[in-house]
Design a protein around this motif. Structure first.
Motif, mmCIF file in Angstrom:
data_model
loop_
_atom_site.group_PDB
_atom_site.id
_atom_site.type_symbol
_atom_site.label_atom_id
_atom_site.label_comp_id
_atom_site.label_asym_id
_atom_site.label_seq_id
_atom_site.Cartn_x
_atom_site.Cartn_y
_atom_site.Cartn_z
ATOM 1 N N GLU A 74 -1.578 5.846 0.815
ATOM 2 C CA GLU A 74 -0.952 5.839 2.065
ATOM 3 C C GLU A 74 -0.989 7.358 2.720
ATOM 4 O O GLU A 74 -0.336 8.209 2.624
ATOM 5 N N THR A 75 -2.164 7.558 3.344
ATOM 6 C CA THR A 75 -2.629 8.511 4.073
ATOM 7 C C THR A 75 -3.163 8.345 5.235
ATOM 8 O O THR A 75 -3.750 6.992 5.591
ATOM 9 N N ASN A 76 -3.837 9.232 6.040
ATOM 10 C CA ASN A 76 -4.849 8.978 7.116
ATOM 11 C C ASN A 76 -5.803 10.297 7.402
ATOM 12 O O ASN A 76 -5.491 11.150 7.184
ATOM 13 N N THR A 108 -6.196 17.891 9.572
ATOM 14 C CA THR A 108 -5.330 19.003 10.378
ATOM 15 C C THR A 108 -4.495 19.823 9.134
ATOM 16 O O THR A 108 -4.377 20.936 9.422
ATOM 17 N N ARG A 109 -4.202 19.199 8.144
ATOM 18 C CA ARG A 109 -3.232 19.802 6.946
ATOM 19 C C ARG A 109 -4.537 20.607 6.257
ATOM 20 O O ARG A 109 -4.156 21.516 5.311
ATOM 21 N N THR A 110 -5.661 20.125 5.800
ATOM 22 C CA THR A 110 -6.697 20.681 5.055
ATOM 23 C C THR A 110 -7.997 21.243 5.496
ATOM 24 O O THR A 110 -8.385 21.887 4.922
ATOM 25 N N GLY A 168 2.567 21.560 -3.592
ATOM 26 C CA GLY A 168 1.717 22.062 -2.496
ATOM 27 C C GLY A 168 2.332 23.351 -1.958
ATOM 28 O O GLY A 168 1.586 24.143 -1.612
ATOM 29 N N ARG A 169 3.619 23.256 -1.479
ATOM 30 C CA ARG A 169 4.405 24.328 -0.602
ATOM 31 C C ARG A 169 4.451 25.673 -1.159
ATOM 32 O O ARG A 169 3.822 26.622 -0.786
ATOM 33 N N PRO A 170 5.090 25.753 -2.377
ATOM 34 C CA PRO A 170 4.946 27.061 -2.902
ATOM 35 C C PRO A 170 3.442 27.553 -3.279
ATOM 36 O O PRO A 170 3.310 28.856 -3.179
ATOM 37 N N ALA A 227 -9.802 25.857 -0.534
ATOM 38 C CA ALA A 227 -8.648 24.923 -0.955
ATOM 39 C C ALA A 227 -8.027 24.552 0.291
ATOM 40 O O ALA A 227 -7.546 23.141 0.003
ATOM 41 N N ASN A 228 -7.848 25.235 1.350
ATOM 42 C CA ASN A 228 -7.308 24.763 2.700
ATOM 43 C C ASN A 228 -7.702 25.538 3.750
ATOM 44 O O ASN A 228 -7.448 26.747 3.641
ATOM 45 N N LEU A 229 -8.256 24.991 4.814
ATOM 46 C CA LEU A 229 -8.645 25.686 6.054
ATOM 47 C C LEU A 229 -7.680 26.549 6.681
ATOM 48 O O LEU A 229 -8.138 27.806 6.984
ATOM 49 N N GLY A 279 -14.612 19.343 -0.004
ATOM 50 C CA GLY A 279 -13.109 19.624 -0.470
ATOM 51 C C GLY A 279 -13.103 20.873 -1.374
ATOM 52 O O GLY A 279 -13.701 21.912 -1.265
ATOM 53 N N ASN A 280 -12.122 20.821 -2.145
ATOM 54 C CA ASN A 280 -11.763 21.786 -3.177
ATOM 55 C C ASN A 280 -12.494 21.513 -4.466
ATOM 56 O O ASN A 280 -12.114 20.663 -5.302
ATOM 57 N N THR A 281 -13.872 22.379 -4.818
ATOM 58 C CA THR A 281 -14.345 21.981 -5.863
ATOM 59 C C THR A 281 -14.105 23.080 -7.115
ATOM 60 O O THR A 281 -14.802 23.162 -8.048
#
Ligand code: UT7
Length: 330
Positions: free
Chosen positions: A31-33, A39-41, A222-224, A259-261, A286-288
């Motif tokens: 369940e994703t899009n 936008t998040r990564t 994810g958040r911490p 890891a994340n933009l 992605g994150n390799t």
């Protein structure tokens, strides 16, 4: 024994599997899009090593072969091989030993290094000090991770993040001012449980129960992790700039772990760096894990000039983090 030279990167090689796993394909699995992921990564697609008979050592060896080819170097001239990975082919023996045999580097000693997403920087620090000791001339430093082997493709919070790949460099003694100038490395073990593969090691050896509980997959809060990664990567990058009297104008390139933009952007802002000086390929791979930084060096190598000032920075599980300042030497 001390020496007069520092280590320099003299060649860069890589390996990426052919299979492209897009955000659109992930939409059919969990369940994703596409919009949430982008936008998040910042990730659009990642590579997956589909062949069940191939793993991290195969990818590390392909990257190593390209390094040797670039430098026209006989594999028997290699003194040491360090493979940074959290997805070794086996718990033991080391993936680096398997890599050594594939490439025919029979005079090298070979070992793995486990520092998750900071693995390449930790290995670069280790390898460059081996060169500086004067005892080693040619050291291969490779980051290789088959993250798909430990990713749960029913967990939308992690399966969108990771990809497979390898890249590495050859370290040789430098006789001029170019090469690896400085590095600052950190570790902190009190948040271990927020980013972990808890099954399969000596604490939780593989049993039916560990498999049923999916303990052989990556678990991440994810958040911490995001909060610490953003602080850690920015802080250490600014720290190394101050230590070496560098301003944002002086730095030619930031080579960040991918890891994340949003983490990369925050680091570049804290460094006062123009966005055009930041290497970003997270959209493609992605994150390799241990491969992200050398994959950036590979993708940008034709745009780099001798003497360019690079800051390499990473944050990962452990936690581990650090930054390396070098002057490009090729
Ligand atoms: O490389 C080693 C170090 N690792 C990192 O640096 C990764 C650090 N963490 C991150 O990059 C981010 O925390 C993630 C990308 C993993 C997650 O982004 P986030 O902005 O922190 O999202 P979140 O975990 O706070 O989740 C926000 C919402 C949640 O829904 P509710 O509770 O607000 O209703 C999640 O359930 O987004 C939901 N969500 C998703 N939605 C669509 C989580 N994953 C997905 C998904 N698609 N794939």
């Amino acid at each position: 024994m001390s020496s007069n030279y520092k280590a320099k990167i003299s060649a860069v090689g890589h390996y990426l599997p052919d299979y492209v796993l897009t955000n659109q394909e992930l939409e059919k699995m969990v369940e994703t899009n596409d919009e949430w992921i982008l936008t998040r990564t910042g990730i659009r697609e990642r590579r997956i090593l589909k062949d069940p008979d191939k793993a991290s050592a195969f990818m590390a060896a392909e990257a190593a072969k390209e390094v040797l080819e670039q430098r026209k170097m006989d594999p028997e001239a290699i003194d040491a091989i360090i493979v940074a990975t959290v997805t070794p082919d086996y718990m033991f023996p080391a993936t680096a030993c398997i890599t050594q045999t594939i490439i025919g580097a029979k005079n090298a000693f070979a070992f793995d290094l486990s520092a998750a997403c900071s693995g390449f920087l930790y290995a670069l620090e280790t390898g460059s000090n081996m060169i500086e000791s004067g005892r080693y001339k040619n050291v291969l430093v490779i980051g290789s991770d088959k993250m798909s082997a430990i990713t749960d493709y029913t967990d939308r919070s992690t399966c969108i993040l990771f990809g497979d790949g390898a890249a590495g460099v050859l370290l040789e003694p430098s006789v001029d001012e170019n090469g690896i100038i400085d590095s600052i490395m950190h570790s902190e073990g009190d948040m271990t449980q927020t980013l972990i593969q808890s099954g399969g090691g000596s604490r939780n050896p593989a049993t039916h129960e560990t498999v049923d509980k999916k303990m052989h997959y990556i678990y991440q809060e994810g958040r911490p992790v995001f909060k610490r990664a953003t602080e850690g990567m920015a802080d250490v990058s600014v720290e190394i700039m101050k230590k070496n009297n560098l301003t944002g104008d002086d730095v030619d390139w930031l080579v960040p772990h991918q890891a994340n933009l949003r983490i990369i952007d925050a680091t570049a802002r804290r460094m006062n760096l123009d966005p055009s000086k930041v290497m970003i390929n997270i959209d493609k791979y992605g994150n390799t894990t241990a491969a992200t930084i050398p994959l950036c060096l590979y993708d940008w190598k034709d745009r780099l000039n001798k003497g360019d000032k690079l800051v390499l920075a990473a944050f990962g599980g452990g936690y581990t983090w650090g930054a390396t300042y070098l002057k490009w030497a090729i």
